[in-house]
Design an enzyme around this catalytic site. Structure first.
Site, short mmCIF file in Angstrom:
data_model
loop_
_atom_site.label_atom_id
_atom_site.label_comp_id
_atom_site.label_asym_id
_atom_site.label_seq_id
_atom_site.Cartn_x
_atom_site.Cartn_y
_atom_site.Cartn_z
N CYS A 168 0.84 -1.20 0.00
CA CYS A 168 0.00 0.00 0.00
C CYS A 168 0.87 1.25 0.00
O CYS A 168 0.63 2.19 -0.76
CB CYS A 168 -0.93 -0.01 1.21
SG CYS A 168 -2.03 1.42 1.30
N CYS A 182 -6.14 -3.13 7.34
CA CYS A 182 -7.36 -2.31 7.31
C CYS A 182 -8.56 -3.02 6.68
O CYS A 182 -9.69 -2.82 7.11
CB CYS A 182 -7.09 -0.99 6.59
SG CYS A 182 -6.65 -1.14 4.84
#
Length: 380
Positions: free
Chosen positions: A120, A217
């Site tokens: 990410c 997440c």
């Protein structure tokens, strides 16, 4: 005209007033990035807050410990309103799925143990978001990561955070020299997270007591297998649990439910010796278990290396460094032997247990806090 070297650099390293220095702050909605934005706004910088919506925020509204969705977007927006700077939310759901989530699922199905937070940072935050910051004519981009950027003889260097308990260098090893030139990490020098929360209270931020993000997440409650089964329906096929000596000990519902080094939840009770997952054979759908000593690894093949040290990576026959093979492990002495500009063989001076394909191998200078880069562990 001769360069005027008498100008004083501001706190972000530019020879101009803060008011003339535009900085994009990557805001996740948590306390760390909120403090960075508030701190820079108070110092008089031209702050622009940007939050990425990375996955369905409607589904995440009630999920605690997430980031970049739902309540976190609301919290980031509120901080911007309180401190008086503009804030934008960018829809990066498709980019995040293509660059991070899909590879996460495919890696698990291939028997690896991926680290999506690194991907990410590498493929979304420090790539697409950084380009957005440039499009906004920002002089730099700041984040709430706990890591330090220091100027060296050859330019900016990446160094571990002052607080070893908060250090995030393992997740940022793939930051390139070009990205490092543009990035700033205002929290890296702080001695503890308590200092960050004290600053949040000082600025009157509502997120001062907000809990830290937990787990990945997009993975609720740390249940990786359930996420993969939704992303790749029917991909998890049952198979055998086999001892390293060839004995069949039981069956399993899919290799995705296991990781290298796992001991608990193997589903094979009644054995006199403790057994660990030592290999995941995707082709035969076998989970291979064995005694703990079989986990010890000395030689690690590494690829996709990002080198942050001085000189070309493969210009030396070997590099004597410290390496981390898991984010929670302390650095260990090792020798890196380059095979090309981006591949190498890493030899650990002391064998490490539970080395798994898909994890990162991060390089540290043995005599300083500098991060020398790293790469990805793969199957030899």
């Amino acid at each position: 005209m001769a360069l005027d070297t008498t100008k004083t650099l501001n706190s972000l390293g530019f020879a101009k007033p803060p008011s003339e220095t535009r900085v994009v702050v990557a805001m996740s909605g948590g306390v760390d990035s909120s403090v960075v934005a508030a701190m820079l706004a108070e110092e008089g910088y031209d702050v622009v807050g940007v939050t990425l919506q990375l996955y369905d925020h409607g589904a995440a509204l009630a999920k605690k410990g997430a980031c970049c969705a739902g309540l976190d977007i609301h919290d980031a927006r509120r901080v911007a309103e309180e401190m008086g700077f503009p804030h934008y939310v960018l829809d990066y759901e498709n980019i995040f799925r293509d660059a991070v989530i899909d590879e996460f699922a495919d890696s698990y199905l291939a028997g690896a143990t991926p680290v999506p937070c690194i991907r990410c940072n590498e493929r979304v935050k420090f790539k697409d978001l950084l380009e957005t910051a440039r499009d906004l004519d920002a002089d730099c981009m700041a984040t709430g990561h706990y890591i330090q950027r220091k100027m060296g003889e050859a330019g900016p260097e990446l160094h571990s955070a002052a607080d070893a308990n908060r250090d995030q260098s393992y997740f940022l090893f793939s930051t390139t020299p070009e990205q490092l030139d543009y990035l700033r990490f205002p929290l890296g020098h702080l001695a503890s997270k308590a200092e960050t929360r004290a600053l949040a209270a000082k600025y009157g931020l509502a997120v001062a007591d907000k809990p830290d993000s937990q787990d990945i997440c997009f993975v609720p409650n740390g249940n990786y297998a359930s996420v993969i089964e939704k992303l790749r329906p029917g991909a998890a096929e049952p198979g055998e649990i086999v001892h390293a000596d060839g004995r069949v000990l039981g069956t399993h519902d899919g290799v995705i439910h296991y990781t290298i080094g796992q001991r608990r939840g193997l589903g094979i009770g009644g054995l006199s010796e403790p057994l660990y997952v030592v290999k995941l054979d995707v082709d035969t759908r076998r989970v291979v278990v064995g005694p703990k000593e079989m986990l010890a690894t000395r030689t690690i093949p590494v690829r996709e290396i990002n080198w942050l040290g001085n000189g070309a990576f493969d210009s030396a026959a070997e590099h004597h460094v410290l390496v981390k093979v898991r984010s929670t492990r302390p650095p260990r002495e090792a020798v890196i032997r380059p095979l090309s500009a981006t591949t190498a063989e890493v030899e650990l001076l002391t064998p490490e247990e539970g080395v798994s394909p898909g994890q990162a191998c991060v390089f540290y200078a043995p005599d300083s806090s500098r991060i020398l880069g790293g790469g990805w562990i793969h199957k030899g």
